[in-house]
Design a protein around this motif. Structure first.
Motif, PDB file in Angstrom:
ATOM      1  N   ALA A  21     118.799  53.886 106.370  1.00 39.57           N
ATOM      2  CA  ALA A  21     119.780  52.897 105.933  1.00 39.57           C
ATOM      3  C   ALA A  21     120.252  52.122 107.164  1.00 39.57           C
ATOM      4  O   ALA A  21     119.921  52.468 108.303  1.00 39.57           O
ATOM      5  CB  ALA A  21     120.959  53.586 105.243  1.00 39.57           C
ATOM      6  N   THR A  22     121.053  51.100 106.947  1.00 37.15           N
ATOM      7  CA  THR A  22     121.491  50.248 108.052  1.00 37.15           C
ATOM      8  C   THR A  22     122.418  50.959 109.027  1.00 37.15           C
ATOM      9  O   THR A  22     122.690  50.442 110.105  1.00 37.15           O
ATOM     10  CB  THR A  22     122.211  48.988 107.524  1.00 37.15           C
ATOM     11  OG1 THR A  22     123.327  49.403 106.733  1.00 37.15           O
ATOM     12  CG2 THR A  22     121.275  48.137 106.697  1.00 37.15           C
ATOM     13  N   HIS A  23     122.910  52.140 108.662  1.00 41.15           N
ATOM     14  CA  HIS A  23     123.816  52.888 109.539  1.00 41.15           C
ATOM     15  C   HIS A  23     123.217  54.238 109.953  1.00 41.15           C
ATOM     16  O   HIS A  23     123.952  55.155 110.298  1.00 41.15           O
ATOM     17  CB  HIS A  23     125.154  53.115 108.822  1.00 41.15           C
ATOM     18  CG  HIS A  23     125.022  53.922 107.570  1.00 41.15           C
ATOM     19  ND1 HIS A  23     124.535  53.380 106.411  1.00 41.15           N
ATOM     20  CD2 HIS A  23     125.259  55.225 107.325  1.00 41.15           C
ATOM     21  CE1 HIS A  23     124.505  54.320 105.484  1.00 41.15           C
ATOM     22  NE2 HIS A  23     124.936  55.450 106.016  1.00 41.15           N
ATOM     23  N   ILE A  69     113.858  45.424 112.845  1.00 40.65           N
ATOM     24  CA  ILE A  69     113.538  44.392 111.860  1.00 40.65           C
ATOM     25  C   ILE A  69     112.458  43.501 112.464  1.00 40.65           C
ATOM     26  O   ILE A  69     112.543  43.104 113.626  1.00 40.65           O
ATOM     27  CB  ILE A  69     114.787  43.545 111.522  1.00 40.65           C
ATOM     28  CG1 ILE A  69     115.831  44.409 110.821  1.00 40.65           C
ATOM     29  CG2 ILE A  69     114.414  42.350 110.668  1.00 40.65           C
ATOM     30  CD1 ILE A  69     117.132  43.687 110.556  1.00 40.65           C
ATOM     31  N   GLN A  81     117.741  36.817 114.054  1.00 38.98           N
ATOM     32  CA  GLN A  81     118.259  37.974 114.781  1.00 38.98           C
ATOM     33  C   GLN A  81     119.605  37.697 115.452  1.00 38.98           C
ATOM     34  O   GLN A  81     120.293  38.623 115.862  1.00 38.98           O
ATOM     35  CB  GLN A  81     117.248  38.469 115.803  1.00 38.98           C
ATOM     36  CG  GLN A  81     116.952  37.531 116.942  1.00 38.98           C
ATOM     37  CD  GLN A  81     115.765  37.995 117.749  1.00 38.98           C
ATOM     38  OE1 GLN A  81     115.774  39.087 118.316  1.00 38.98           O
ATOM     39  NE2 GLN A  81     114.729  37.169 117.781  1.00 38.98           N
ATOM     40  N   GLY A  85     125.224  39.255 110.706  1.00 38.99           N
ATOM     41  CA  GLY A  85     124.759  40.441 109.995  1.00 38.99           C
ATOM     42  C   GLY A  85     123.695  41.206 110.762  1.00 38.99           C
ATOM     43  O   GLY A  85     123.712  42.442 110.806  1.00 38.99           O
ATOM     44  N   ALA A  86     122.747  40.492 111.367  1.00 38.11           N
ATOM     45  CA  ALA A  86     121.676  41.145 112.124  1.00 38.11           C
ATOM     46  C   ALA A  86     122.225  41.828 113.382  1.00 38.11           C
ATOM     47  O   ALA A  86     121.838  42.951 113.697  1.00 38.11           O
ATOM     48  CB  ALA A  86     120.590  40.135 112.499  1.00 38.11           C
ATOM     49  N   GLU A  88     125.339  42.875 113.819  1.00 43.90           N
ATOM     50  CA  GLU A  88     126.167  43.994 113.371  1.00 43.90           C
ATOM     51  C   GLU A  88     125.286  45.194 113.004  1.00 43.90           C
ATOM     52  O   GLU A  88     125.603  46.333 113.336  1.00 43.90           O
ATOM     53  CB  GLU A  88     127.011  43.576 112.176  1.00 43.90           C
ATOM     54  CG  GLU A  88     128.050  44.596 111.784  1.00 43.90           C
ATOM     55  CD  GLU A  88     128.986  44.060 110.730  1.00 43.90           C
ATOM     56  OE1 GLU A  88     129.001  44.627 109.622  1.00 43.90           O
ATOM     57  OE2 GLU A  88     129.694  43.080 111.017  1.00 43.90           O
ATOM     58  N   ARG A  89     124.159  44.954 112.359  1.00 41.87           N
ATOM     59  CA  ARG A  89     123.233  46.025 112.010  1.00 41.87           C
ATOM     60  C   ARG A  89     122.739  46.722 113.280  1.00 41.87           C
ATOM     61  O   ARG A  89     122.733  47.952 113.360  1.00 41.87           O
ATOM     62  CB  ARG A  89     122.041  45.478 111.234  1.00 41.87           C
ATOM     63  CG  ARG A  89     120.990  46.537 110.906  1.00 41.87           C
ATOM     64  CD  ARG A  89     119.674  45.885 110.466  1.00 41.87           C
ATOM     65  NE  ARG A  89     118.692  46.877 110.099  1.00 41.87           N
ATOM     66  CZ  ARG A  89     117.882  47.506 110.951  1.00 41.87           C
ATOM     67  NH1 ARG A  89     117.954  47.248 112.247  1.00 41.87           N
ATOM     68  NH2 ARG A  89     117.015  48.391 110.533  1.00 41.87           N
ATOM     69  N   GLU A  90     122.322  45.958 114.281  1.00 39.19           N
ATOM     70  CA  GLU A  90     121.811  46.544 115.521  1.00 39.19           C
ATOM     71  C   GLU A  90     122.900  47.337 116.244  1.00 39.19           C
ATOM     72  O   GLU A  90     122.631  48.411 116.771  1.00 39.19           O
ATOM     73  CB  GLU A  90     121.252  45.461 116.447  1.00 39.19           C
ATOM     74  CG  GLU A  90     120.169  44.599 115.819  1.00 39.19           C
ATOM     75  CD  GLU A  90     118.894  45.340 115.473  1.00 39.19           C
ATOM     76  OE1 GLU A  90     117.866  45.069 116.112  1.00 39.19           O
ATOM     77  OE2 GLU A  90     118.924  46.185 114.562  1.00 39.19           O
ATOM     78  N   ASN A  92     125.510  48.813 114.828  1.00 40.97           N
ATOM     79  CA  ASN A  92     125.748  50.038 114.055  1.00 40.97           C
ATOM     80  C   ASN A  92     124.660  51.067 114.323  1.00 40.97           C
ATOM     81  O   ASN A  92     124.939  52.254 114.493  1.00 40.97           O
ATOM     82  CB  ASN A  92     125.817  49.732 112.559  1.00 40.97           C
ATOM     83  CG  ASN A  92     127.123  49.098 112.166  1.00 40.97           C
ATOM     84  OD1 ASN A  92     128.139  49.273 112.827  1.00 40.97           O
ATOM     85  ND2 ASN A  92     127.103  48.350 111.080  1.00 40.97           N
ATOM     86  N   LYS A  93     123.399  50.633 114.368  1.00 40.92           N
ATOM     87  CA  LYS A  93     122.287  51.536 114.653  1.00 40.92           C
ATOM     88  C   LYS A  93     122.453  52.158 116.045  1.00 40.92           C
ATOM     89  O   LYS A  93     122.269  53.360 116.220  1.00 40.92           O
ATOM     90  CB  LYS A  93     120.946  50.791 114.602  1.00 40.92           C
ATOM     91  CG  LYS A  93     120.528  50.358 113.221  1.00 40.92           C
ATOM     92  CD  LYS A  93     119.865  51.497 112.517  1.00 40.92           C
ATOM     93  CE  LYS A  93     119.275  51.046 111.204  1.00 40.92           C
ATOM     94  NZ  LYS A  93     118.596  52.162 110.540  1.00 40.92           N
TER      95      LYS A  93
END
Length: 131
Positions: A21-23, A69, A81, A85-86, A88-90, A92-93
């Motif tokens: 998942a994204t997190h 991604i 990228q 949103g992109a 924030e995803r990175e 969080n990962k």
């Protein structure tokens, strides 16, 4: 990825781990290197013989898998990228991946880290953004 090819028992994780998942990130421990290599990418990557470990106890190795991604090579697509949103995803990962594992306190000794240009090779990510 290169690490999976030179440490083949990591390939099993592809069969037993669910898509992240994204997190989420996946921490793997206890694998061994079997091969040496030369080059990088499709054009120059090649097997360079068996890996001979240094004398003494084996090094404790860990691998943090954080899915990237694919942004591709098209300039317009690669701009994605830089979206909020992109990014924030990175972040969080990276946060969940680099946090101390369960049972480890934040003041535990730091472990070596190498990001391997996470998602910047075949996936077309920006090295400066991921650094």
């Amino acid at each position: 990825e290169i690490r999976f090819l030179i440490c083949p028992e990591l390939i099993v994780s592809r069969a037993i781990a669910e898509p992240m998942a994204t997190h989420e990130a996946l921490l793997m421990r206890g694998f061994e290197r079997f091969s040496n290599y030369s080059g990088y990418g499709h054009a120059t990557f090649a097997f360079a013989g068996p890996h001979v470990a240094a004398a003494g106890p084996p090094a404790e190795t860990e691998l943090l898998a954080i899915d990237a991604i694919a942004f591709g090579r098209d300039a317009q697509t690669r701009l994605g990228q830089y979206s909020r949103g992109a990014i924030e995803r990175e972040l969080n990962k990276a946060f969940v991946g680099f946090a101390p594992p369960d049972g480890e306190t934040p003041d535990a000794p730091l472990r070596p880290l190498c990001t391997g240009n996470w998602g910047c090779g075949a996936f077309g990510g920006c090295v400066q953004l991921k650094a």
